[in-house]
Design a protein around this motif. Structure first.
Motif, PDB file in Angstrom:
ATOM      1  N   PRO A  15       0.837  -1.205   0.000  1.00 57.19           N
ATOM      2  CA  PRO A  15       0.000   0.000   0.000  1.00 57.19           C
ATOM      3  C   PRO A  15       0.867   1.248   0.000  1.00 57.19           C
ATOM      4  O   PRO A  15       1.965   1.257   0.538  1.00 57.19           O
ATOM      5  CB  PRO A  15      -0.789  -0.131   1.307  1.00 57.19           C
ATOM      6  N   SER A  16       0.350   2.327  -0.613  1.00 56.31           N
ATOM      7  CA  SER A  16       1.137   3.551  -0.734  1.00 56.31           C
ATOM      8  C   SER A  16       1.452   4.162   0.627  1.00 56.31           C
ATOM      9  O   SER A  16       2.459   4.826   0.782  1.00 56.31           O
ATOM     10  CB  SER A  16       0.412   4.565  -1.611  1.00 56.31           C
ATOM     11  N   HIS A  17       0.610   3.944   1.629  1.00 57.83           N
ATOM     12  CA  HIS A  17       0.855   4.532   2.946  1.00 57.83           C
ATOM     13  C   HIS A  17       1.939   3.786   3.725  1.00 57.83           C
ATOM     14  O   HIS A  17       2.382   4.240   4.759  1.00 57.83           O
ATOM     15  CB  HIS A  17      -0.450   4.576   3.756  1.00 57.83           C
ATOM     16  N   HIS A  18       2.393   2.646   3.249  1.00 56.39           N
ATOM     17  CA  HIS A  18       3.413   1.868   3.949  1.00 56.39           C
ATOM     18  C   HIS A  18       4.368   1.270   2.916  1.00 56.39           C
ATOM     19  O   HIS A  18       4.297   0.099   2.593  1.00 56.39           O
ATOM     20  CB  HIS A  18       2.749   0.756   4.768  1.00 56.39           C
ATOM     21  N   PRO A  19       5.291   2.093   2.378  1.00 57.12           N
ATOM     22  CA  PRO A  19       6.099   1.649   1.247  1.00 57.12           C
ATOM     23  C   PRO A  19       7.047   0.497   1.542  1.00 57.12           C
ATOM     24  O   PRO A  19       7.475  -0.182   0.630  1.00 57.12           O
ATOM     25  CB  PRO A  19       6.864   2.900   0.850  1.00 57.12           C
ATOM     26  N   LEU A  20       7.422   0.300   2.781  1.00 50.76           N
ATOM     27  CA  LEU A  20       8.369  -0.773   3.069  1.00 50.76           C
ATOM     28  C   LEU A  20       7.656  -1.912   3.791  1.00 50.76           C
ATOM     29  O   LEU A  20       7.938  -2.224   4.929  1.00 50.76           O
ATOM     30  CB  LEU A  20       9.548  -0.250   3.887  1.00 50.76           C
ATOM     31  N   HIS A  21       6.734  -2.512   3.116  1.00 59.28           N
ATOM     32  CA  HIS A  21       5.964  -3.633   3.614  1.00 59.28           C
ATOM     33  C   HIS A  21       6.904  -4.791   3.943  1.00 59.28           C
ATOM     34  O   HIS A  21       8.029  -4.852   3.457  1.00 59.28           O
ATOM     35  CB  HIS A  21       4.956  -4.034   2.524  1.00 59.28           C
ATOM     36  N   GLN A  22       6.443  -5.710   4.732  1.00 58.17           N
ATOM     37  CA  GLN A  22       7.223  -6.879   5.132  1.00 58.17           C
ATOM     38  C   GLN A  22       7.849  -7.576   3.925  1.00 58.17           C
ATOM     39  O   GLN A  22       9.004  -7.988   3.970  1.00 58.17           O
ATOM     40  CB  GLN A  22       6.310  -7.853   5.895  1.00 58.17           C
ATOM     41  N   ALA A  23       7.107  -7.689   2.836  1.00 58.67           N
ATOM     42  CA  ALA A  23       7.624  -8.391   1.657  1.00 58.67           C
ATOM     43  C   ALA A  23       8.846  -7.697   1.075  1.00 58.67           C
ATOM     44  O   ALA A  23       9.806  -8.349   0.671  1.00 58.67           O
ATOM     45  CB  ALA A  23       6.526  -8.506   0.603  1.00 58.67           C
ATOM     46  N   LEU A  24       8.847  -6.361   1.033  1.00 59.27           N
ATOM     47  CA  LEU A  24      10.005  -5.648   0.510  1.00 59.27           C
ATOM     48  C   LEU A  24      11.184  -5.775   1.467  1.00 59.27           C
ATOM     49  O   LEU A  24      12.321  -5.963   1.033  1.00 59.27           O
ATOM     50  CB  LEU A  24       9.681  -4.176   0.250  1.00 59.27           C
ATOM     51  N   ARG A  25      10.929  -5.702   2.762  1.00 62.17           N
ATOM     52  CA  ARG A  25      12.027  -5.908   3.726  1.00 62.17           C
ATOM     53  C   ARG A  25      12.655  -7.273   3.525  1.00 62.17           C
ATOM     54  O   ARG A  25      13.874  -7.419   3.538  1.00 62.17           O
ATOM     55  CB  ARG A  25      11.514  -5.751   5.159  1.00 62.17           C
ATOM     56  N   GLN A  26      11.803  -8.291   3.331  1.00 57.37           N
ATOM     57  CA  GLN A  26      12.339  -9.633   3.100  1.00 57.37           C
ATOM     58  C   GLN A  26      13.116  -9.693   1.792  1.00 57.37           C
ATOM     59  O   GLN A  26      14.160 -10.331   1.723  1.00 57.37           O
ATOM     60  CB  GLN A  26      11.220 -10.668   3.116  1.00 57.37           C
ATOM     61  N   ALA A  27      12.611  -9.028   0.754  1.00 54.27           N
ATOM     62  CA  ALA A  27      13.319  -9.026  -0.522  1.00 54.27           C
ATOM     63  C   ALA A  27      14.693  -8.399  -0.376  1.00 54.27           C
ATOM     64  O   ALA A  27      15.669  -8.882  -0.949  1.00 54.27           O
ATOM     65  CB  ALA A  27      12.502  -8.282  -1.585  1.00 54.27           C
ATOM     66  N   LEU A  28      14.788  -7.329   0.395  1.00 50.66           N
ATOM     67  CA  LEU A  28      16.076  -6.658   0.588  1.00 50.66           C
ATOM     68  C   LEU A  28      17.072  -7.552   1.308  1.00 50.66           C
ATOM     69  O   LEU A  28      18.282  -7.435   1.104  1.00 50.66           O
ATOM     70  CB  LEU A  28      15.890  -5.351   1.355  1.00 50.66           C
ATOM     71  N   THR A  29      16.592  -8.430   2.166  1.00 55.58           N
ATOM     72  CA  THR A  29      17.505  -9.286   2.920  1.00 55.58           C
ATOM     73  C   THR A  29      17.690 -10.661   2.293  1.00 55.58           C
ATOM     74  O   THR A  29      18.711 -11.287   2.517  1.00 55.58           O
ATOM     75  CB  THR A  29      17.027  -9.468   4.381  1.00 55.58           C
ATOM     76  N   GLN A  30      16.715 -11.124   1.488  1.00 53.78           N
ATOM     77  CA  GLN A  30      16.778 -12.487   0.980  1.00 53.78           C
ATOM     78  C   GLN A  30      17.079 -12.593  -0.506  1.00 53.78           C
ATOM     79  O   GLN A  30      17.485 -13.646  -0.967  1.00 53.78           O
ATOM     80  CB  GLN A  30      15.465 -13.217   1.287  1.00 53.78           C
ATOM     81  N   CYS A  31      16.871 -11.544  -1.274  1.00 53.87           N
ATOM     82  CA  CYS A  31      17.081 -11.617  -2.723  1.00 53.87           C
ATOM     83  C   CYS A  31      18.487 -11.171  -3.096  1.00 53.87           C
ATOM     84  O   CYS A  31      18.993 -10.191  -2.582  1.00 53.87           O
ATOM     85  CB  CYS A  31      16.071 -10.735  -3.462  1.00 53.87           C
ATOM     86  N   ARG A  32      19.085 -11.915  -4.013  1.00 51.38           N
ATOM     87  CA  ARG A  32      20.369 -11.514  -4.579  1.00 51.38           C
ATOM     88  C   ARG A  32      20.169 -10.651  -5.809  1.00 51.38           C
ATOM     89  O   ARG A  32      21.075  -9.947  -6.232  1.00 51.38           O
ATOM     90  CB  ARG A  32      21.175 -12.753  -5.012  1.00 51.38           C
ATOM     91  N   THR A  33      18.962 -10.725  -6.388  1.00 47.19           N
ATOM     92  CA  THR A  33      18.690 -10.021  -7.633  1.00 47.19           C
ATOM     93  C   THR A  33      17.338  -9.336  -7.548  1.00 47.19           C
ATOM     94  O   THR A  33      16.344  -9.969  -7.197  1.00 47.19           O
ATOM     95  CB  THR A  33      18.652 -11.014  -8.817  1.00 47.19           C
ATOM     96  N   LEU A  34      17.302  -8.052  -7.869  1.00 44.99           N
ATOM     97  CA  LEU A  34      16.049  -7.304  -7.948  1.00 44.99           C
ATOM     98  C   LEU A  34      16.028  -6.558  -9.273  1.00 44.99           C
ATOM     99  O   LEU A  34      16.969  -5.833  -9.597  1.00 44.99           O
ATOM    100  CB  LEU A  34      15.925  -6.331  -6.777  1.00 44.99           C
ATOM    101  N   VAL A  35      14.971  -6.767 -10.042  1.00 46.23           N
ATOM    102  CA  VAL A  35      14.806  -6.112 -11.334  1.00 46.23           C
ATOM    103  C   VAL A  35      13.700  -5.079 -11.169  1.00 46.23           C
ATOM    104  O   VAL A  35      12.564  -5.417 -10.867  1.00 46.23           O
ATOM    105  CB  VAL A  35      14.444  -7.119 -12.446  1.00 46.23           C
ATOM    106  N   VAL A  36      14.053  -3.812 -11.343  1.00 49.52           N
ATOM    107  CA  VAL A  36      13.115  -2.712 -11.131  1.00 49.52           C
ATOM    108  C   VAL A  36      12.420  -2.391 -12.448  1.00 49.52           C
ATOM    109  O   VAL A  36      13.062  -2.056 -13.427  1.00 49.52           O
ATOM    110  CB  VAL A  36      13.845  -1.464 -10.584  1.00 49.52           C
ATOM    111  N   GLU A  37      11.097  -2.507 -12.445  1.00 48.39           N
ATOM    112  CA  GLU A  37      10.279  -2.254 -13.626  1.00 48.39           C
ATOM    113  C   GLU A  37       9.222  -1.218 -13.289  1.00 48.39           C
ATOM    114  O   GLU A  37       8.711  -1.196 -12.173  1.00 48.39           O
ATOM    115  CB  GLU A  37       9.560  -3.529 -14.077  1.00 48.39           C
TER     116      GLU A  37
END
Length: 174
Positions: A6-28
């Motif tokens: 949601p726009s009111h909470h830009p760093l949702h749990q899923a994004l925090r996890q992506a930042l710590t667990q993903c080696r690759t992020l493709v921004v589209e």
């Protein structure tokens, strides 16, 4: 799998996890959506930020992206073949990238412990926005897609919690 932020909470749990667990992020995202703050944040978090240079190769448009994905370490790719899937037909009447190539790209991102970050927000290109959404829903069957609103991207991003040894703690719940 598509995760919406949601726009009111830009760093949702899923994004925090992506930042710590993903080696690759493709921004589209569609043209006109500011991705600069997100790209800068990814660089600050230790991602090597890359963008395929020059026009797509006329015989093998996936070549520059395969080369980018071959790089070691954490990688953030600013834009990809998905952009061509959407904007090629709108600008030239056809895409230079086939769906098979796009699906292979999505699987390569997933195999590299990655996800696609779908940046949304206010833009004038409704047809492109809808096309990008359709493309990412299709690719989301092969690679995680995290959707976030560009209007909240410039907000401060808290650091993930760290254990006394300095390792990142794994979020629990939700």
């Amino acid at each position: 799998m598509t995760l919406h932020l949601p726009s009111h909470h830009p760093l949702h749990q899923a994004l925090r996890q992506a930042l710590t667990q993903c080696r690759t992020l493709v921004v589209e995202g569609p043209d006109g959506i500011g991705r600069g703050a997100l790209i800068a944040e990814l660089a600050r978090r230790g991602f090597l930020v890359r963008r395929a240079s020059g026009p797509l190769h006329h015989v093998d448009p996936t070549q520059p992206y395969r080369e980018l994905l071959a790089a070691p370490g954490r990688l953030a790719v600013d834009g990809s073949l998905v952009h061509e899937l959407v904007y090629g037909p709108l600008r030239r009447g056809r895409s230079r990238v086939t769906w098979i190539q796009a699906l292979d790209f999505a699987e390569a991102v997933e195999e590299r412990d990655g996800a696609l970050l779908h940046v949304t927000g206010e833009t004038d290109g409704t047809e492109a926005v809808e096309g990008l959404g359709r493309a990412l829903r299709t690719l989301g069957q092969h690679v995680p897609v995290i959707t976030l609103d560009a209007r909240g991207i410039g907000d401060p991003v808290p650091e993930p919690a760290r254990t006394p040894t300095g390792n990142q703690a794994h979020p629990q719940g939700n």
